[in-house]
Design a protein around this motif. Structure first.
Motif, PDB file in Angstrom:
ATOM      1  N   SER A   1     -41.201  34.815  15.289  1.00  0.00           N
ATOM      2  CA  SER A   1     -42.105  35.850  14.735  1.00  0.00           C
ATOM      3  C   SER A   1     -43.680  35.431  14.716  1.00  0.00           C
ATOM      4  N   GLY A   2     -43.820  34.335  14.984  1.00  0.00           N
ATOM      5  CA  GLY A   2     -45.118  33.683  14.912  1.00  0.00           C
ATOM      6  C   GLY A   2     -45.759  33.260  13.388  1.00  0.00           C
ATOM      7  N   TRP A   3     -44.474  33.003  12.564  1.00  0.00           N
ATOM      8  CA  TRP A   3     -44.796  32.664  11.465  1.00  0.00           C
ATOM      9  C   TRP A   3     -45.793  33.890  10.755  1.00  0.00           C
ATOM     10  N   LYS A   4     -45.407  35.142  11.099  1.00  0.00           N
ATOM     11  CA  LYS A   4     -46.131  36.219  10.552  1.00  0.00           C
ATOM     12  C   LYS A   4     -45.144  37.178   9.952  1.00  0.00           C
ATOM     13  N   MET A   5     -45.298  37.753   8.677  1.00  0.00           N
ATOM     14  CA  MET A   5     -44.312  38.691   8.234  1.00  0.00           C
ATOM     15  C   MET A   5     -45.134  39.442   7.176  1.00  0.00           C
ATOM     16  N   ASP A   6     -44.437  40.746   7.165  1.00  0.00           N
ATOM     17  CA  ASP A   6     -45.054  41.681   6.373  1.00  0.00           C
ATOM     18  C   ASP A   6     -44.638  41.434   4.705  1.00  0.00           C
ATOM     19  N   VAL A   7     -43.185  41.377   4.513  1.00  0.00           N
ATOM     20  CA  VAL A   7     -42.491  41.263   3.347  1.00  0.00           C
ATOM     21  C   VAL A   7     -41.519  40.083   3.525  1.00  0.00           C
ATOM     22  N   VAL A   8     -41.339  39.365   2.508  1.00  0.00           N
ATOM     23  CA  VAL A   8     -40.327  38.459   2.257  1.00  0.00           C
ATOM     24  C   VAL A   8     -39.613  38.859   1.069  1.00  0.00           C
ATOM     25  N   LEU A   9     -38.238  38.600   1.307  1.00  0.00           N
ATOM     26  CA  LEU A   9     -37.280  39.053  -0.030  1.00  0.00           C
ATOM     27  C   LEU A   9     -36.474  37.750   0.047  1.00  0.00           C
ATOM     28  N   SER A  10     -36.427  37.146  -1.066  1.00  0.00           N
ATOM     29  CA  SER A  10     -35.757  35.943  -1.354  1.00  0.00           C
ATOM     30  C   SER A  10     -35.201  36.140  -2.970  1.00  0.00           C
ATOM     31  N   HIS A  11     -34.346  35.312  -3.052  1.00  0.00           N
ATOM     32  CA  HIS A  11     -33.713  35.326  -4.372  1.00  0.00           C
ATOM     33  C   HIS A  11     -34.403  34.742  -5.395  1.00  0.00           C
ATOM     34  N   THR A  12     -34.870  33.108  -5.068  1.00  0.00           N
ATOM     35  CA  THR A  12     -35.563  32.489  -5.923  1.00  0.00           C
ATOM     36  C   THR A  12     -37.112  32.375  -5.614  1.00  0.00           C
ATOM     37  N   THR A  13     -37.963  31.614  -6.315  1.00  0.00           N
ATOM     38  CA  THR A  13     -39.434  31.714  -5.871  1.00  0.00           C
ATOM     39  C   THR A  13     -39.595  30.231  -5.121  1.00  0.00           C
ATOM     40  N   PRO A  14     -40.521  30.356  -4.301  1.00  0.00           N
ATOM     41  CA  PRO A  14     -41.325  28.757  -3.966  1.00  0.00           C
ATOM     42  C   PRO A  14     -41.363  28.169  -5.261  1.00  0.00           C
ATOM     43  N   LEU A  15     -41.401  26.857  -5.212  1.00  0.00           N
ATOM     44  CA  LEU A  15     -41.397  26.000  -6.554  1.00  0.00           C
ATOM     45  C   LEU A  15     -42.736  26.134  -7.147  1.00  0.00           C
ATOM     46  N   LYS A  16     -43.782  26.257  -6.487  1.00  0.00           N
ATOM     47  CA  LYS A  16     -45.244  26.325  -7.013  1.00  0.00           C
ATOM     48  C   LYS A  16     -45.513  27.583  -7.765  1.00  0.00           C
ATOM     49  N   TYR A  17     -44.279  28.614  -7.774  1.00  0.00           N
ATOM     50  CA  TYR A  17     -44.428  29.854  -8.435  1.00  0.00           C
ATOM     51  C   TYR A  17     -43.517  29.895  -9.454  1.00  0.00           C
ATOM     52  N   GLU A  18     -42.795  28.913  -9.792  1.00  0.00           N
ATOM     53  CA  GLU A  18     -41.796  28.972 -10.724  1.00  0.00           C
ATOM     54  C   GLU A  18     -42.476  29.409 -12.359  1.00  0.00           C
ATOM     55  N   PRO A  19     -41.545  30.535 -12.853  1.00  0.00           N
ATOM     56  CA  PRO A  19     -42.264  30.913 -14.216  1.00  0.00           C
ATOM     57  C   PRO A  19     -41.791  29.951 -15.283  1.00  0.00           C
ATOM     58  N   VAL A  20     -42.360  28.846 -15.305  1.00  0.00           N
ATOM     59  CA  VAL A  20     -41.954  27.749 -16.352  1.00  0.00           C
ATOM     60  C   VAL A  20     -41.800  28.368 -17.819  1.00  0.00           C
ATOM     61  N   GLU A  21     -42.681  29.450 -17.965  1.00  0.00           N
ATOM     62  CA  GLU A  21     -42.600  29.855 -19.487  1.00  0.00           C
ATOM     63  C   GLU A  21     -41.358  30.496 -19.753  1.00  0.00           C
ATOM     64  N   VAL A  22     -40.690  30.679 -18.813  1.00  0.00           N
ATOM     65  CA  VAL A  22     -39.284  31.421 -19.285  1.00  0.00           C
ATOM     66  C   VAL A  22     -38.037  30.674 -19.404  1.00  0.00           C
ATOM     67  N   PHE A  23     -38.385  29.483 -18.712  1.00  0.00           N
ATOM     68  CA  PHE A  23     -37.149  28.357 -18.714  1.00  0.00           C
ATOM     69  C   PHE A  23     -36.398  28.369 -19.961  1.00  0.00           C
ATOM     70  N   MET A  24     -35.351  28.069 -20.127  1.00  0.00           N
ATOM     71  CA  MET A  24     -34.436  28.088 -21.221  1.00  0.00           C
ATOM     72  C   MET A  24     -34.651  26.645 -21.958  1.00  0.00           C
ATOM     73  N   SER A  25     -35.048  26.630 -23.080  1.00  0.00           N
ATOM     74  CA  SER A  25     -35.470  25.319 -23.679  1.00  0.00           C
ATOM     75  C   SER A  25     -34.131  24.217 -23.890  1.00  0.00           C
ATOM     76  N   ASP A  26     -33.013  24.869 -23.921  1.00  0.00           N
ATOM     77  CA  ASP A  26     -31.738  24.154 -24.045  1.00  0.00           C
ATOM     78  C   ASP A  26     -31.249  23.426 -22.524  1.00  0.00           C
ATOM     79  N   VAL A  27     -31.950  23.845 -21.621  1.00  0.00           N
ATOM     80  CA  VAL A  27     -31.669  23.320 -20.170  1.00  0.00           C
ATOM     81  C   VAL A  27     -32.616  22.192 -19.854  1.00  0.00           C
ATOM     82  N   ASP A  28     -31.744  21.016 -19.582  1.00  0.00           N
ATOM     83  CA  ASP A  28     -32.555  19.848 -19.062  1.00  0.00           C
ATOM     84  C   ASP A  28     -33.071  20.247 -17.576  1.00  0.00           C
ATOM     85  N   GLN A  29     -34.416  20.323 -17.398  1.00  0.00           N
ATOM     86  CA  GLN A  29     -34.904  21.039 -16.068  1.00  0.00           C
ATOM     87  C   GLN A  29     -34.627  19.644 -15.194  1.00  0.00           C
ATOM     88  N   SER A  30     -34.352  18.333 -15.437  1.00  0.00           N
ATOM     89  CA  SER A  30     -34.308  17.581 -14.663  1.00  0.00           C
ATOM     90  C   SER A  30     -33.013  17.146 -14.009  1.00  0.00           C
TER      91      SER A  30
END
Length: 146
Positions: free
Chosen positions: A68-97
């Motif tokens: 597609s020439g690395w061009k797309m109108d819309v992307v549908l993904s289940h999760t986000t690229p790492l840089k967009y993770e909403p860290v403010e909603v991470f569960m506090s009892d889950v060890d992210q490491s």
């Protein structure tokens, strides 16, 4: 406003497939790590061993984007690229490491290379807009009507 008869729906979409949805070239990419995997297994609830895309799937997605020439109108993904993770909603009892972020890291590379207009994803059970990316939870009915 979203009107079902005006917008096609996708029940199942193969990772990397590109769909023309009302004139918008749309690519789909699924998968993410389940932080509740142990609980799901213990209670016999649904969980898939192949919940994250394998290298073959990632390769297929990248081949499709290359075509597609690395061009797309819309992307549908289940999760986000790492840089967009909403860290403010991470569960506090889950060890992210202990969380496997390989899919998010891979999507970061995709996002860096891809020219796109809008990226929709979910996974985090929150609603948030960051630049051209939108994390959806209860606002999914507005998907193409926005």
């Amino acid at each position: 406003m979203f009107y079902e008869e005006e917008y096609p729906s996708i029940l199942f979409a193969k990772d990397g497939e590109i769909f023309d949805l009302n004139g918008k070239q749309t690519v789909v990419m699924g998968g993410a790590y389940s932080i509740d995997k142990a609980i799901r297994i213990a209670y016999g609830w649904g969980w898939w061993e192949d919940e994250q895309p394998a290298d073959e799937i990632k390769g297929y997605v990248e081949q499709q984007l290359e075509k597609s020439g690395w061009k797309m109108d819309v992307v549908l993904s289940h999760t986000t690229p790492l840089k967009y993770e909403p860290v403010e909603v991470f569960m506090s009892d889950v060890d992210q490491s202990s969380v496997d972020k390989s899919t998010e890291i891979w999507l970061d590379g995709i996002e860096d290379r891809l020219e796109y207009k809008k990226w929709y994803c979910g996974h985090y059970h929150t609603e948030k807009k960051i630049d051209k990316l939108e994390i959806m939870f209860e606002n999914f009915a507005m998907f193409y009507g926005a």
